[in-house]
Design a protein around this motif. Structure first.
Motif, PDB file in Angstrom:
ATOM      1  N   ASN A 169       0.793  -0.773   0.019  1.00 57.29           N
ATOM      2  CA  ASN A 169      -0.017  -0.266   0.600  1.00 57.29           C
ATOM      3  C   ASN A 169       0.917   1.366   0.302  1.00 57.29           C
ATOM      4  OD1 ASN A 169      -2.659  -1.758   0.256  1.00 57.29           O
ATOM      5  ND2 ASN A 169      -2.072  -1.827   2.370  1.00 57.29           N
ATOM      6  N   PHE A 170       1.733   1.064   1.018  1.00 54.71           N
ATOM      7  CA  PHE A 170       3.116   1.651   0.859  1.00 54.71           C
ATOM      8  C   PHE A 170       3.419   2.674  -0.613  1.00 54.71           C
ATOM      9  CE2 PHE A 170       6.708   4.195   2.044  1.00 54.71           C
ATOM     10  CZ  PHE A 170       6.821   5.608   2.151  1.00 54.71           C
TER      11      PHE A 170
ATOM     12  N   PHE B 173      -5.592   7.093  -4.569  1.00 59.55           N
ATOM     13  CA  PHE B 173      -4.111   7.744  -3.682  1.00 59.55           C
ATOM     14  C   PHE B 173      -5.075   7.796  -2.315  1.00 59.55           C
ATOM     15  CE2 PHE B 173      -2.633  10.472  -1.012  1.00 59.55           C
ATOM     16  CZ  PHE B 173      -0.783  10.393  -0.895  1.00 59.55           C
ATOM     17  N   ILE B 174      -6.656   8.060  -1.538  1.00 63.02           N
ATOM     18  CA  ILE B 174      -7.414   8.046  -0.855  1.00 63.02           C
ATOM     19  C   ILE B 174      -7.449   6.875  -0.215  1.00 63.02           C
ATOM     20  CG2 ILE B 174      -8.972   9.003   0.375  1.00 63.02           C
ATOM     21  CD1 ILE B 174      -8.877  11.423  -1.591  1.00 63.02           C
TER      22      ILE B 174
ATOM     23  N   LEU C 232      -4.315   2.279   4.277  1.00 67.33           N
ATOM     24  CA  LEU C 232      -2.479   1.948   6.051  1.00 67.33           C
ATOM     25  C   LEU C 232      -2.742   2.769   6.942  1.00 67.33           C
ATOM     26  CD1 LEU C 232      -0.195   3.466   3.498  1.00 67.33           C
ATOM     27  CD2 LEU C 232       0.829   1.328   5.012  1.00 67.33           C
ATOM     28  N   LEU C 233      -4.123   2.942   7.518  1.00 65.64           N
ATOM     29  CA  LEU C 233      -4.307   4.294   9.005  1.00 65.64           C
ATOM     30  C   LEU C 233      -4.542   2.685   9.780  1.00 65.64           C
ATOM     31  CD1 LEU C 233      -7.810   5.199   8.302  1.00 65.64           C
ATOM     32  CD2 LEU C 233      -5.866   6.643   9.157  1.00 65.64           C
ATOM     33  N   PRO C 234      -4.269   2.209   9.711  1.00 62.42           N
ATOM     34  CA  PRO C 234      -4.219   0.507  10.934  1.00 62.42           C
ATOM     35  C   PRO C 234      -2.067   1.553  11.576  1.00 62.42           C
ATOM     36  CG  PRO C 234      -5.443  -0.261   9.968  1.00 62.42           C
ATOM     37  CD  PRO C 234      -4.829   0.750   8.742  1.00 62.42           C
ATOM     38  N   LYS C 235      -1.236   1.377  10.436  1.00 63.61           N
ATOM     39  CA  LYS C 235       0.032   1.592  10.634  1.00 63.61           C
ATOM     40  C   LYS C 235       0.022   3.398  11.114  1.00 63.61           C
ATOM     41  CE  LYS C 235       2.057  -2.455   7.867  1.00 63.61           C
ATOM     42  NZ  LYS C 235       2.890  -2.711   6.846  1.00 63.61           N
ATOM     43  N   ILE C 236      -0.293   4.257  10.089  1.00 57.23           N
ATOM     44  CA  ILE C 236      -0.942   5.643  10.747  1.00 57.23           C
ATOM     45  C   ILE C 236      -1.059   5.900  11.841  1.00 57.23           C
ATOM     46  CG2 ILE C 236      -1.555   7.783  10.263  1.00 57.23           C
ATOM     47  CD1 ILE C 236      -1.810   6.843   7.056  1.00 57.23           C
TER      48      ILE C 236
ATOM     49  N   ARG D 149       3.682   5.489  -2.984  1.00 58.75           N
ATOM     50  CA  ARG D 149       4.699   6.323  -3.885  1.00 58.75           C
ATOM     51  C   ARG D 149       4.236   7.291  -5.390  1.00 58.75           C
ATOM     52  NH1 ARG D 149       9.843   7.250  -1.560  1.00 58.75           N
ATOM     53  NH2 ARG D 149      10.688   6.324  -3.204  1.00 58.75           N
ATOM     54  N   LEU D 150       4.203   5.935  -5.633  1.00 58.98           N
ATOM     55  CA  LEU D 150       3.774   5.823  -7.672  1.00 58.98           C
ATOM     56  C   LEU D 150       2.856   6.880  -7.620  1.00 58.98           C
ATOM     57  CD1 LEU D 150       3.402   2.854  -9.807  1.00 58.98           C
ATOM     58  CD2 LEU D 150       1.761   4.302  -9.693  1.00 58.98           C
TER      59      LEU D 150
END
Length: 290
Positions: A208-209, A272-273, A279-283, A213-214
């Protein structure tokens, strides 16, 4: 007149400039004057470019020391781009351009400098010296790899197409432009804007990260193409522009190509959103990801 009013810019994306933008601008200007990258007569034009404002919006929370090197890198990119656009001997001779790129990359990777270096080589040496004081070897290695991709997978390939008068197809241009934009290198700098923000291998390899980036690189690059069409295509006859690519390969008018480009960018923003939400859990548990 072309209209970009339909571009999606989520209100949640803050646009606050760094408080040190003016100080960083003055520091970069002093170095550029010293290295004769700008002349005293060109200071007004350099000031009008407001590179530090762009850098300040990209790195709003960076400390002064760290923000200075971020702004220096943005400025180096603009200086390099101007040289390849405006200097005939560089823009029209790929071998000479490749040698110049090799020299700049060697300085950044090893600190090795030629006996008679150009101003941009000395500028990038100064950037390297600053980075060595604030970044890890692992981060610097990743950054240099992204600089190499920018130079050889992006700029050099774009220059070759410009010289040959070849208009890349949509998909190959999409890949080339992500590198040519240098956005990956600018993303890397986010990690060194504060101490303790360098990303772990787990985050860097997260699917996801990587997609974020892409998409970020693509959104920035294609949006830039909308605003730079006149200079790149009409003035410099450069075929490397999304609007020109769409017009050529999809037989569109300028207005139709603009509308299609805006839709492509908006789709990328929405995607992107979606990946951001994944990625919210890691954020939420890791400030480096945030």
């Amino acid at each position: 007149m072309l209209s970009f009013s339909n571009l999606i810019v989520p209100s949640s994306w803050a646009s606050t400039a760094n408080a040190f933008s003016d100080a960083a601008h003055l520091a970069t200007r002093e170095l550029a004057l010293k290295l004769e990258l700008i002349t005293p007569n060109a200071v007004h034009q350099f000031d009008a470019g407001k590179f530090a404002l762009l850098s300040g919006l990209a790195y709003p929370n960076a400390t002064l020391e760290r923000f200075k090197v971020c702004n220096d890198w943005h400025s180096w990119l603009f200086f390099f781009d101007d040289q390849t656009d405006d200097q005939v001997e560089l823009g029209e001779q790929p071998l000479m351009l490749r040698d110049y790129m090799d020299a700049c990359l060697a300085v950044l990777r090893t600190g090795a400098i030629r006996s008679n270096p150009a101003g941009l080589e000395l500028f990038i040496l100064n950037i390297r010296d600053q980075l060595l004081g604030i970044a890890s070897e692992a981060w610097l290695s990743r950054f240099v790899d992204d600089v190499e991709d920018y130079l050889f997978k992006g700029t050099l390939r774009a220059t070759e197409k410009w010289i040959n008068g070849t208009v890349p197809d949509v998909e190959s241009y999409r890949v080339q432009r992500r590198y040519d934009s240098a956005v990956y290198t600018c993303q890397d700098l986010i990690e060194i804007t504060e101490e303790g923000l360098e990303l772990s291998a787990e985050i860097l390899t997260d699917a996801n990260f990587q997609k974020l980036r892409l998409l970020c690189a693509q959104i920035v690059a294609f949006t830039n193409d909308l605003f730079s069409y006149e200079k790149e295509v009409l003035v410099h006859r450069d075929p490397n522009n999304l609007l020109h690519v769409l017009m050529t390969h999809r037989s569109l008018s300028l207005e139709e190509a603009t509308s299609q480009a805006v839709k492509m960018i908006n789709t990328d923003v929405e995607t992107f959103i979606t990946y951001e939400q994944a990625l919210l859990p890691k954020i939420e548990r890791d400030k480096r990801v945030r």
